[in-house]
Structure formats: C-alpha cells, structure tokens
Design a protein around this motif. Sequence first.
Motif, PDB file in Angstrom:
ATOM      1  N   GLN A  18       2.801   0.770   2.338  1.00  0.00           N
ATOM      2  CA  GLN A  18       3.081  -0.579   2.113  1.00  0.00           C
ATOM      3  C   GLN A  18       1.894  -1.358   2.029  1.00  0.00           C
TER       4      GLN A  18
ATOM      5  N   MET B 256      14.835   2.439  10.112  1.00  0.00           N
ATOM      6  CA  MET B 256      13.199   2.880   9.969  1.00  0.00           C
ATOM      7  C   MET B 256      12.775   4.000   9.432  1.00  0.00           C
TER       8      MET B 256
ATOM      9  N   LYS C 286       7.043   4.719   9.152  1.00  0.00           N
ATOM     10  CA  LYS C 286       6.573   3.741  10.477  1.00  0.00           C
ATOM     11  C   LYS C 286       6.941   4.333  11.716  1.00  0.00           C
TER      12      LYS C 286
ATOM     13  N   ILE D 274       1.810  -3.663  10.570  1.00  0.00           N
ATOM     14  CA  ILE D 274       3.047  -3.684  11.128  1.00  0.00           C
ATOM     15  C   ILE D 274       3.038  -3.778  12.664  1.00  0.00           C
TER      16      ILE D 274
ATOM     17  N   GLY E  80      -1.684   5.672   7.252  1.00  0.00           N
ATOM     18  CA  GLY E  80      -2.182   4.093   8.021  1.00  0.00           C
ATOM     19  C   GLY E  80      -3.491   4.164   8.331  1.00  0.00           C
TER      20      GLY E  80
ATOM     21  N   ASP F  12       0.307   0.016   7.987  1.00  0.00           N
ATOM     22  CA  ASP F  12       0.956   1.044   6.982  1.00  0.00           C
ATOM     23  C   ASP F  12       0.573   1.202   5.571  1.00  0.00           C
TER      24      ASP F  12
ATOM     25  N   ASN G 231       4.411   4.157  14.639  1.00  0.00           N
ATOM     26  CA  ASN G 231       4.664   3.450  16.013  1.00  0.00           C
ATOM     27  C   ASN G 231       4.255   4.326  17.302  1.00  0.00           C
TER      28      ASN G 231
END
Length: 223
Positions: free
Chosen positions: A35, A1, A5, A41, A104, A32, A9
């Motif tokens: 990306q 991971m 991320k 996500i 994010g 995210d 989380n």
Amino acid sequence: MSEVKHQLNHYIPIAKTIAHMFGSSCEVVIHDLTQPQSSVIFTINHHVTGRAVGQSFDHLVKEVLLSDEFDEDYLAGYEIKTEDARTIKASTTLLRDDKDQVIGALCINYDMSTVSHVKELIDKLVPGLAKEVPAASPKKSKDTLQSVDEIADRLIEQIISHQKGSLKKRQEKIELIRFMDEKGIFLMKGSVDKVAERLGISKVTVYSYLDELKKMKESEETS
C-alpha cells in the motif's frame, strides 16, 4: 484485515521492544509496501521524525535501495536530516512473506541530538580520542542487484494499482508521476520504461510530464 497486514502485525512487538530498549529518542516504523501511498501502519515514538499512520514512505528508494551498502535486505546506520536540521541515524530492514516477496519494511530512526552533545563534550575534554576510520563501501552482490530490480518493479506495480483515480485523464497520470518522482522511483534503472508501459503511454510522454513537474516546482520556489 488483509493477509499482508496480518503478517506485518507480528512485527509490532519487535518494534515496541526496540523502542523501549533505546528510549524516547528511538522511533520505530513499520511500512506495508503493498500500500505505497499510505504505507505506514505502525509507529512508536513518532515525535522523532513526525511519522504517522497513513503516511507514505520517504527514504526507502533514495537512501536505502540505491545505496551501495544496501545488501541482504537491510541497511544500517545511514543518516537523514529532519526539517529542523536534526541528524537522525536510521536503519531499514525489508520484510518478506512466505513466498519471498517484499511486503514491508521495519525502520529504526534514532535522534542523535543528545549523543552529538555528549560527543562534543568528550572531544573537548579529551581531544583526538575519537578518530573515525572511514569504512570501505561494499558493492552490492548480484543477488541484491536483482532483488532491487524486483522490488522496484513491485513498487511501481503497487503504486499504479492503488491509484485512486481512473488514470484516464492526463492530470491523474501527472499526479501519479509526481508521487513516484518524489519517492525517487525514477532514479532507479529502467523505471521510466516500466512506468510508461504500465500506464500505456510513451517514454517521451513520461519525460515530458517530469519536465513539466520540474518547471512547476521551480516556478513555485521562485514565486
């Protein structure tokens, strides 16, 4: 991971809390933004807009970053429409890492269908009870304008760096520009210059690709 991320989380319990607090009409999505092509996500109550893990962002640039009311990394209470014409009340908060970089976004999407029906009923029972007073649109602060420019730069960099193709072929560049155009990147000040420089092509070439994409879209709509 990845480290990003892992950090994002930590916001999942907050997303679940919001969704359970406001019920099944409330969807919460975590993106995210490192990306961009597959930014989603996490999502809960995804039936509200159909958002799914692995999809990309939709309204971040056009509805949030370019809004006069976006300030201090958040925009609350803007409206979007679903394909089936439902009104969604949405709010977006940008998420930053310990280096103050935007990594994010946490988005709350509330289906206003039930609320609208209740409002219509109240308006019929008690006419004139709910009078909306238009609020003055605040102007973005200098810090926010600078922040938006930095976010745009970072989005462009992330989108290009995560492109799966080699970007040596003309069609690969056109597809990448199509993606950025759909996401509203070229609505942001100076974006054409930045994309051209990053791709190693001229501004004229970027504009010619955008014109080609526009004609293709018009042709598809009329066929």
